[in-house]
Design an enzyme around this catalytic site. Structure first.
Site, PDB file in Angstrom:
ATOM      1  N   ARG A  14       0.904  -1.077  -0.055  1.00 33.86           N
ATOM      2  CA  ARG A  14      -0.077   0.047   0.000  1.00 33.86           C
ATOM      3  C   ARG A  14       0.982   1.315  -0.017  1.00 33.86           C
ATOM      4  NH1 ARG A  14      -3.679  -3.040  -1.337  1.00 33.86           N
ATOM      5  NH2 ARG A  14      -5.558  -3.168  -0.170  1.00 33.86           N
TER       6      ARG A  14
ATOM      7  N   GLU B 119      -3.766   7.436  -4.205  1.00 32.96           N
ATOM      8  CA  GLU B 119      -4.454   6.890  -5.268  1.00 32.96           C
ATOM      9  C   GLU B 119      -5.976   6.696  -5.525  1.00 32.96           C
ATOM     10  OE1 GLU B 119      -2.492   2.915  -4.754  1.00 32.96           O
ATOM     11  OE2 GLU B 119      -4.550   2.248  -5.142  1.00 32.96           O
TER      12      GLU B 119
ATOM     13  N   HIS C 136      -1.801   0.156  -9.575  1.00 34.36           N
ATOM     14  CA  HIS C 136      -2.648  -0.598  -8.659  1.00 34.36           C
ATOM     15  C   HIS C 136      -3.295  -1.896  -9.421  1.00 34.36           C
ATOM     16  CE1 HIS C 136      -4.427  -1.209  -4.516  1.00 34.36           C
ATOM     17  NE2 HIS C 136      -4.138  -2.364  -5.106  1.00 34.36           N
TER      18      HIS C 136
HETATM   19  C1  DGY Z   1      -5.845  -6.304  -2.682  1.00 34.63           C
HETATM   20  O1  DGY Z   1      -6.651  -7.178  -2.683  1.00 34.63           O
HETATM   21  O2  DGY Z   1      -5.927  -5.513  -1.417  1.00 34.63           O
HETATM   22  C2  DGY Z   1      -5.016  -5.707  -3.677  1.00 34.63           C
HETATM   23  O3  DGY Z   1      -4.420  -4.595  -3.322  1.00 34.63           O
HETATM   24  C3  DGY Z   1      -6.039  -5.286  -4.557  1.00 34.63           C
HETATM   25  O4  DGY Z   1      -6.968  -4.148  -4.331  1.00 34.63           O
END
Ligand code: DGY
Length: 322
Positions: free
Chosen positions: A240, A269, A288
């Site tokens: 993240r 984002e 992402h």
């Molecule tokens: C998650 O599943 O957490 C990925 O980052 C996709 O959003």
């Protein structure tokens, strides 16, 4: 429809998942993929037993407090749950489901894509290839580095971290990791454990962040830690944006202390990411896309469908977070 649980689905999902939702539940789908703000989720959830949302529909404590009484489940089409206030859901007795396991390979593949992209200067080469200015072979132009024999540090050795390690081993990297606890020998597969995160950084010529966003990991990669990495290190983030201090990473990339970065996730984002990244040729960026494969998105939807079926039948779903 009588007797079937009502599910509010905030995004358009894959055909297979939508067909299963429609067959098993009274599902309010979103075929036009209209975007829901928090207020729309709250208003549309009236009369629904569950909400199936994505990271694009964050629900903070205020939004959760405002959800209609009918809502007993929040299911997120993601493994990460940082966009949902879990404590607030728990306090209201709302169950939360997520999608562990099914996006591991897809996300680890992106980890390797970013590592290789940053190591081999893919952005610069790609720009040259489409510029019309390519002059042919040049013995010293835009030289990258190889993974063979390099030390790859992984922060967060959960399923995704281990899948990155497995792939990088095949490229000849030496694996190091930091995790809250040391893995069993079978899972470690010869990787070197660093009980202290700073020690991992000192060892890592390549660094992949694959730990969840928590209070503990927020701004993990800050100015103090970046200088611990060996000069010329490559940094990859598939976790993240929260884990990175953008000012610190950008200065380290500008000074050359960090040779390159591969980023899939960002603070702010999608619309408010740090625009300086856009112009930095040593930053290889994807938007992402960790779970953006048909297999992963089908798997994510189906694990949610199975979890909802279990939950409504009084069984304990394996993917229940609270
Ligand atoms: C998650 O599943 O957490 C990925 O980052 C996709 O959003």
């Amino acid at each position: 429809m009588a007797g079937r649980q009502k599910i509010l689905v905030t995004r358009k999902l894959t055909d297979r998942v939508e067909a299963s939702l429609a067959a098993l539940f009274d599902a309010t789908l979103n075929p036009e993929d209209r975007r829901y703000a928090s207020a729309d989720v709250i208003a549309s959830a009236v009369g629904h037993d569950a909400i199936l949302l994505c990271t694009s529909e964050p629900l903070d404590a205020f939004a959760i407090a405002a959800l209609p009484e009918s809502v007993k489940v929040i299911a997120t089409l993601s493994v990460g749950t940082d966009h949902v206030d879990i404590a607030a859901a728990k306090a209201r007795g709302i169950a939360v489901l997520n999608t562990p396991g099914v996006l591991t390979d897809a996300t680890a593949d992106v980890g390797l894509l970013l590592l290789l992209g940053a190591m081999r200067r893919a952005r610069e080469w790609s720009e040259l290839a489409v510029s019309g200015n390519w002059q042919g072979f040049n013995p010293t132009l835009l030289l990258g580095v190889q993974m063979t024999g390099r030390r790859l540090g992984i922060l967060g050795m959960g399923r995704i971290g281990r899948a990155v390690a497995q792939r990088a081993r095949a490229f000849g990297a030496e694996i190091h990791y930091h995790n809250r606890s040391r893995l069993a020998a079978g899972e470690e597969a010869g990787a070197t454990y660093h009980a202290v995160a700073d020690e991992l950084l000192r060892a890592s010529q390549l660094l992949v962040l694959s730990a969840p966003a928590t209070d503990e990991t927020r701004r993990f990669l800050n100015a103090r830690r970046l200088v611990l990495l060996p000069r010329g290190a490559i940094v990859v983030n598939i976790a993240r944006g929260d884990l990175v201090d953008d000012d610190a990473l950008i200065s380290a990339l500008q000074s050359g202390h960090i040779a390159g970065a591969g980023l899939d996730v960002y603070n702010g984002e999608p619309l408010r990411i740090d625009r300086r990244y856009w112009t930095m040729s040593n930053v290889f960026m994807t938007p992402h896309i960790g779970s953006a494969t048909i297999e992963a998105r089908d798997g994510m939807g189906m694990i949610i469908v199975d979890g909802l079926v279990d939950l409504f039948a009084g069984r304990a779903p394996a993917n229940r977070v609270v």
